[in-house]
Design a protein around this motif. Structure first.
Motif, PDB file in Angstrom:
ATOM      1  N   GLY A 245       0.809  -1.222   0.000  1.00 49.74           N
ATOM      2  CA  GLY A 245       0.000   0.000   0.000  1.00 49.74           C
ATOM      3  C   GLY A 245       0.835   1.261   0.000  1.00 49.74           C
ATOM      4  N   LEU A 246       2.149   1.113  -0.179  1.00 47.45           N
ATOM      5  CA  LEU A 246       3.092   2.235  -0.125  1.00 47.45           C
ATOM      6  C   LEU A 246       3.938   2.190  -1.402  1.00 47.45           C
ATOM      7  CD1 LEU A 246       4.099   1.536   3.562  1.00 47.45           C
ATOM      8  CD2 LEU A 246       2.807   3.562   2.816  1.00 47.45           C
ATOM      9  N   PRO A 247       3.433   2.760  -2.494  1.00 50.82           N
ATOM     10  CA  PRO A 247       4.098   2.573  -3.790  1.00 50.82           C
ATOM     11  C   PRO A 247       5.424   3.299  -3.947  1.00 50.82           C
ATOM     12  CG  PRO A 247       2.216   4.052  -4.018  1.00 50.82           C
ATOM     13  CD  PRO A 247       2.163   3.503  -2.630  1.00 50.82           C
ATOM     14  N   ASP A 248       5.643   4.367  -3.170  1.00 50.70           N
ATOM     15  CA  ASP A 248       6.816   5.213  -3.394  1.00 50.70           C
ATOM     16  C   ASP A 248       7.891   4.963  -2.335  1.00 50.70           C
ATOM     17  OD1 ASP A 248       5.313   6.377  -5.477  1.00 50.70           O
ATOM     18  OD2 ASP A 248       4.436   7.840  -4.089  1.00 50.70           O
ATOM     19  N   VAL A 249       9.105   5.404  -2.649  1.00 51.28           N
ATOM     20  CA  VAL A 249      10.229   5.282  -1.708  1.00 51.28           C
ATOM     21  C   VAL A 249      10.956   6.622  -1.662  1.00 51.28           C
ATOM     22  CG1 VAL A 249      12.448   4.177  -1.249  1.00 51.28           C
ATOM     23  CG2 VAL A 249      10.548   2.803  -2.101  1.00 51.28           C
ATOM     24  N   VAL A 250      11.072   7.192  -0.468  1.00 46.34           N
ATOM     25  CA  VAL A 250      11.862   8.413  -0.280  1.00 46.34           C
ATOM     26  C   VAL A 250      13.274   7.999   0.120  1.00 46.34           C
ATOM     27  CG1 VAL A 250      12.129  10.533   1.092  1.00 46.34           C
ATOM     28  CG2 VAL A 250       9.831   9.703   0.479  1.00 46.34           C
ATOM     29  N   VAL A 251      14.275   8.611  -0.505  1.00 49.22           N
ATOM     30  CA  VAL A 251      15.672   8.403  -0.107  1.00 49.22           C
ATOM     31  C   VAL A 251      16.260   9.773   0.221  1.00 49.22           C
ATOM     32  CG1 VAL A 251      17.928   7.513  -0.758  1.00 49.22           C
ATOM     33  CG2 VAL A 251      15.865   6.387  -1.625  1.00 49.22           C
ATOM     34  N   MET A 273      23.770   7.915   8.982  1.00 46.23           N
ATOM     35  CA  MET A 273      22.330   7.704   8.798  1.00 46.23           C
ATOM     36  C   MET A 273      21.957   7.716   7.320  1.00 46.23           C
ATOM     37  SD  MET A 273      21.230  10.841   7.539  1.00 46.23           S
ATOM     38  CE  MET A 273      19.460  10.707   7.702  1.00 46.23           C
ATOM     39  N   LEU A 274      20.841   7.052   7.044  1.00 45.42           N
ATOM     40  CA  LEU A 274      20.226   7.114   5.721  1.00 45.42           C
ATOM     41  C   LEU A 274      18.735   6.900   5.902  1.00 45.42           C
ATOM     42  CD1 LEU A 274      20.449   7.268   2.608  1.00 45.42           C
ATOM     43  CD2 LEU A 274      20.677   4.767   2.608  1.00 45.42           C
ATOM     44  N   CYS A 275      17.938   7.822   5.368  1.00 45.84           N
ATOM     45  CA  CYS A 275      16.482   7.641   5.387  1.00 45.84           C
ATOM     46  C   CYS A 275      16.041   6.957   4.097  1.00 45.84           C
ATOM     47  CB  CYS A 275      15.769   8.987   5.509  1.00 45.84           C
ATOM     48  SG  CYS A 275      15.811   9.679   7.164  1.00 45.84           S
ATOM     49  N   VAL A 276      15.343   5.841   4.257  1.00 43.46           N
ATOM     50  CA  VAL A 276      14.697   5.155   3.131  1.00 43.46           C
ATOM     51  C   VAL A 276      13.283   4.851   3.609  1.00 43.46           C
ATOM     52  CG1 VAL A 276      14.758   3.218   1.532  1.00 43.46           C
ATOM     53  CG2 VAL A 276      16.905   4.156   2.410  1.00 43.46           C
ATOM     54  N   ASP A 277      12.313   5.523   3.007  1.00 44.48           N
ATOM     55  CA  ASP A 277      10.944   5.511   3.537  1.00 44.48           C
ATOM     56  C   ASP A 277       9.989   4.777   2.613  1.00 44.48           C
ATOM     57  OD1 ASP A 277      12.369   7.538   4.762  1.00 44.48           O
ATOM     58  OD2 ASP A 277      10.922   9.121   4.350  1.00 44.48           O
ATOM     59  N   GLY A 278       9.157   3.914   3.180  1.00 46.83           N
ATOM     60  CA  GLY A 278       7.957   3.468   2.469  1.00 46.83           C
ATOM     61  C   GLY A 278       6.958   4.605   2.503  1.00 46.83           C
ATOM     62  N   ALA A 279       6.359   4.939   1.336  1.00 44.51           N
ATOM     63  CA  ALA A 279       5.538   6.151   1.270  1.00 44.51           C
ATOM     64  C   ALA A 279       4.476   6.053   0.181  1.00 44.51           C
ATOM     65  CB  ALA A 279       6.443   7.361   0.998  1.00 44.51           C
ATOM     66  N   ALA A 280       3.494   6.907   0.279  1.00 52.39           N
ATOM     67  CA  ALA A 280       2.504   7.115  -0.787  1.00 52.39           C
ATOM     68  C   ALA A 280       2.399   8.621  -0.950  1.00 52.39           C
ATOM     69  CB  ALA A 280       1.159   6.503  -0.417  1.00 52.39           C
ATOM     70  N   ILE A 281       3.096   9.151  -1.962  1.00 50.80           N
ATOM     71  CA  ILE A 281       3.259  10.601  -2.081  1.00 50.80           C
ATOM     72  C   ILE A 281       2.780  11.138  -3.424  1.00 50.80           C
ATOM     73  CG2 ILE A 281       4.963  12.483  -2.136  1.00 50.80           C
ATOM     74  CD1 ILE A 281       6.672  10.754  -0.233  1.00 50.80           C
TER      75      ILE A 281
END
Length: 305
Positions: A245-251, A273-281
């Motif tokens: 349900g989270l099609p996008d990925v933020v890096v 650190m590294l942010c890698v997010d499951g997202a729907a944006i």
């Protein structure tokens, strides 16, 4: 159901409620092997996820401000009802700055979402103040669970209890703790289109087989597969990110210059650190009255060469 309202199978897992320095409840989840996760009711934010050896897997800045209304710089802040900066809403929405409650009567879930796990159910409903800036009634239910093998899962259900439709975007802004940003690569994003926030959201296509880091990165990868991997060469381990349900990925990594401009972030901490997010944006989720959206993020680690 134990007195905290958190739920667990006492034979295999433990759930404990503690208070932080501001008197806000935190829920500590432990599995039988000794892995743990810590969740704050402020923001519904996961602040810690540790292996059974006690190694911290999430990054938190040494300069993080642990005092509301500031969200903690690190862990997994929940960005809702928007990610980014649009309209009257503050950047990344208000959910990460609100006090959530333990949900004592969650609706039934699939058995796999509870069996053998330590878990807690949280709920957020809008305040009068929230409704002035975002006039939509909703219930945001969040289950945070820690499995017997140490996997961390965030299961979100957002229901429209309005009389009219509304749209939102969401991201689990996950700060992974890494050895060194120059030793890390991300796989699962090859050939995808992405919006580059460093170039006015211009759209590009990923050319590399893997993503490596030599400067600031702030991208939203669109319509990714449901599995993305973050390889940490020095620590010989891989973070596996599985999502539904989270099609996008933020890096995102702020690199040196931006790090120095953030008051709650150390000048050199971008290396760890590294942010890698499951997202729907990119495509907002629209819910009609009574409709519910479900999103699921599962984080695990596996050894790698």
């Amino acid at each position: 159901m134990n007195p905290s309202g958190a739920v667990c199978d006492q034979k295999v897992a433990a759930v404990e409620v503690t208070k932080d320095r501001n008197g806000i409840d935190q829920i500590v989840l432990r599995n039988p092997r000794g892995a743990s996760a810590r969740v704050s009711l402020f923001g519904g934010q996961v602040l810690s996820w540790r292996t059974d050896q006690g190694e911290e897997l999430l990054f938190t800045s040494s300069k993080a401000i642990f005092k509301p209304p500031n969200p903690v710089r690190g862990g997994i802040p929940i960005c809702f009802p928007q990610f980014g900066n649009r309209g009257a809403l503050e950047q990344h929405g208000f959910a990460r700055k609100k006090l959530w409650a333990i949900d004592y009567n969650p609706p039934p879930l699939h058995p796999n979402d509870s069996s053998g796990k330590a878990y807690v159910d949280l709920i957020l409903r809008p305040s009068e103040e929230d409704l002035k800036i975002w006039p939509h009634s909703f219930e945001f239910r969040l289950r945070v669970s820690l499995s017997a093998d140490g996997n961390l899962t965030l299961l979100s259900r957002i229901r429209n209890i309005n009389s009219k439709p509304f749209s939102f975007s969401i991201a689990y802004h996950t700060y992974f703790a890494i050895s060194d940003i120059s030793e890390v690569r991300v796989e699962g994003l090859e050939t995808l289109d992405y919006l580059d926030n460093l170039c006015q959201k211009e759209r590009f296509t990923e050319q590399g087989d893997t993503l490596t880091f030599e400067s600031e990165v702030d991208r939203v990868y669109l319509s990714s597969s449901d599995v993305v991997a973050v390889f940490d060469h020095e620590r010989k381990r891989t973070f596996m990110i599985r999502k539904e349900g989270l099609p996008d990925v933020v890096v995102w990594n702020p690199w040196e210059k931006k790090s120095k401009s953030m008051v709650d972030f150390g000048d050199e901490e971008y290396k760890q650190m590294l942010c890698v997010d499951g997202a729907a944006i990119e495509k907002s989720i629209t819910l009609k009255p009574g409709e519910e959206w479900t999103g699921r993020l599962e984080l695990s680690i596996v050894p790698s060469s």
